[in-house]
Design an enzyme around this catalytic site. Sequence first.
Site, short mmCIF file in Angstrom:
data_model
loop_
_atom_site.label_atom_id
_atom_site.label_comp_id
_atom_site.label_asym_id
_atom_site.label_seq_id
_atom_site.Cartn_x
_atom_site.Cartn_y
_atom_site.Cartn_z
N LYS A 133 17.36 -3.60 6.71
CA LYS A 133 16.91 -2.46 5.92
C LYS A 133 16.35 -1.40 6.88
O LYS A 133 15.92 -1.78 7.96
CB LYS A 133 15.87 -2.87 4.89
CG LYS A 133 14.48 -3.24 5.46
CD LYS A 133 13.38 -2.37 4.98
CE LYS A 133 12.66 -1.65 6.06
NZ LYS A 133 11.30 -1.37 6.01
N LYS A 167 10.14 -14.04 1.61
CA LYS A 167 8.74 -14.49 1.51
C LYS A 167 8.61 -15.46 0.36
O LYS A 167 8.98 -15.13 -0.78
CB LYS A 167 7.80 -13.30 1.25
CG LYS A 167 7.64 -12.39 2.44
CD LYS A 167 6.60 -11.33 2.11
CE LYS A 167 6.52 -10.35 3.27
NZ LYS A 167 5.18 -10.07 3.70
N ASP A 220 10.23 3.37 3.89
CA ASP A 220 9.99 2.17 4.68
C ASP A 220 9.62 0.97 3.79
O ASP A 220 10.07 -0.14 4.04
CB ASP A 220 8.85 2.44 5.69
CG ASP A 220 8.56 1.23 6.57
OD1 ASP A 220 9.52 0.63 7.07
OD2 ASP A 220 7.36 0.90 6.76
N HIS A 225 11.54 -2.93 0.01
CA HIS A 225 10.74 -4.12 -0.30
C HIS A 225 10.14 -4.11 -1.70
O HIS A 225 10.30 -5.04 -2.47
CB HIS A 225 9.58 -4.25 0.69
CG HIS A 225 9.99 -4.35 2.13
ND1 HIS A 225 11.09 -5.02 2.55
CD2 HIS A 225 9.41 -3.86 3.26
CE1 HIS A 225 11.18 -4.97 3.87
NE2 HIS A 225 10.17 -4.26 4.32
C1 BG6 Z 1 8.65 -3.73 7.53
C2 BG6 Z 1 8.17 -2.30 7.63
O1 BG6 Z 1 9.91 -3.77 6.94
O2 BG6 Z 1 7.71 -4.48 6.77
C3 BG6 Z 1 6.80 -2.25 8.26
O3 BG6 Z 1 9.09 -1.54 8.40
C4 BG6 Z 1 5.83 -3.16 7.52
O4 BG6 Z 1 6.32 -0.92 8.32
C5 BG6 Z 1 6.42 -4.55 7.34
O5 BG6 Z 1 4.64 -3.23 8.28
C6 BG6 Z 1 5.55 -5.40 6.43
O6 BG6 Z 1 6.06 -6.71 6.44
P1 BG6 Z 1 5.14 -7.98 6.45
O7 BG6 Z 1 6.07 -9.13 6.62
O8 BG6 Z 1 4.17 -7.83 7.59
O9 BG6 Z 1 4.44 -8.03 5.14
#
Ligand code: BG6
Length: 451
Positions: A133, A167, A220, A225
């Site tokens: 992504k 996750k 982002d 997400h």
């Molecule tokens: C990433 C983003 O995809 O996910 C980041 O580019 C973000 O900016 C991260 O910090 C968060 O993922 P996680 O696994 O730390 O919750």
Amino acid sequence: MTSRIDTLVILGAGGDLTSRLLLPGIASYLASRDAQSVEIIGVDREDFSAAQWHKRISTAFASAPSALGTRVADASSYLRGDATNPDDLARVLAAAKGRVALYFALPPAVAELACRALSTMTLPAGITLVLEKPFGTDLRSAAALNRLLQTMVPEKQIFRVDHFLGKSTVLNLIGLRFANRIFEPLFSRDNVEKVEIIADESLGLEHRAGYYDHAGALEDMIQSHLLLVLALAAMEPPASLDAEDLRGSMAQVLRATRPWRKNGTSSRRARYGAGSVDGRRMPAYIDEDGVDPRRKTETLAQVTLAIDNWRWEGVPFIVRSGKALAESRQEVIVTFKEVPHLPAGLTGVASPSRLRVSLKPATLDLDLVVNGEGDPFTLDQSILHAELGEAELSAYGEVLADVLEGSSVISVRGDVAEQCWRIVEPVMKAWSKDLVPLETYPAGSLGPSEW
Ligand code: BG6
């Protein structure tokens, strides 16, 4: 289960994603499954000696059994090459044995160029293409990339990565909703006031201006997400968890999702100024290396969405994510409606019940209103709290398990990737026309004071 992929080629092997997430993810997967080793071929433009590349792998495998790290390092190699150059790609594919997965650990624009180069070549039978992504940079480019990929391999050989779907706490939304009679019947407009999906981070830019200054918080985090988390929180129950059923349910609810105000102005955006987080001074976003202030990139974004279907009509879904905030939290909070009538004689505040699913750390809280300890006719609040177990695999381990075992359950389907862009596009347009002001907040705060 043994790996169905014999060789994993990583394009962009010299980058941060490979060392920080991908290689440790492979380590997590191989250590847990006692699976056969997979041959890794790293590809990048830099000159890496064999020893340097092996060191990279050993470091990533540090927490895995040492024999495993050595086995994988011994079976891996590094090739210098440009992922967008057909001759270099042909050399790489010739070196890859058996069933191949090609992982594009590259910025989206470079990944697209690499796909274009590959589309002119004859690819090994059964090759899996793994794309990170963000998938494309807007609806048009995502649709164009999908069309291009479809000319290269069948959909089941395309894996669009979103590590939030790896996750265990995100996947747990499925069990929580559909394995408990006490929740599922309540998840609807009759009982729910609002749903909030929040991913706040205390981390700032972390030297990622090259990517982040073009993406911002909306693209982002929300576009990918958090909309997938929304899909799992709001979808209809799938008949099974096979790839078609699960992803079909996700696609269906996303197709019904749109900004609360159709012109995208039911949104807010802000950018952090100088401040301090956990006692650490943080410069203003615009003073970070590589940031172009004229881009007006937001580091905090909030969008209110509506879902046009029987279940959710009229229920706001508030989705928010930001960086350099006072605390890190990732949560889905379902606030239930107030009861229609409170028996006269009960006093105190009957604040609405709430279900709080924390994705990081893995906890579950149900806020209930109960009769108080002192005066039994005065209401009190009580919280049922559960700590959820740690996942066996890291989120990237889970993603790689799917890639290497040839499953598509947690791969983002092509139409879903496009829907996610379609949902945020009115917001992107409203922001580009300045219909929504860009606010500021000090790093280390909770965001702009009125939010
Ligand atoms: C990433 C983003 O995809 O996910 C980041 O580019 C973000 O900016 C991260 O910090 C968060 O993922 P996680 O696994 O730390 O919750």
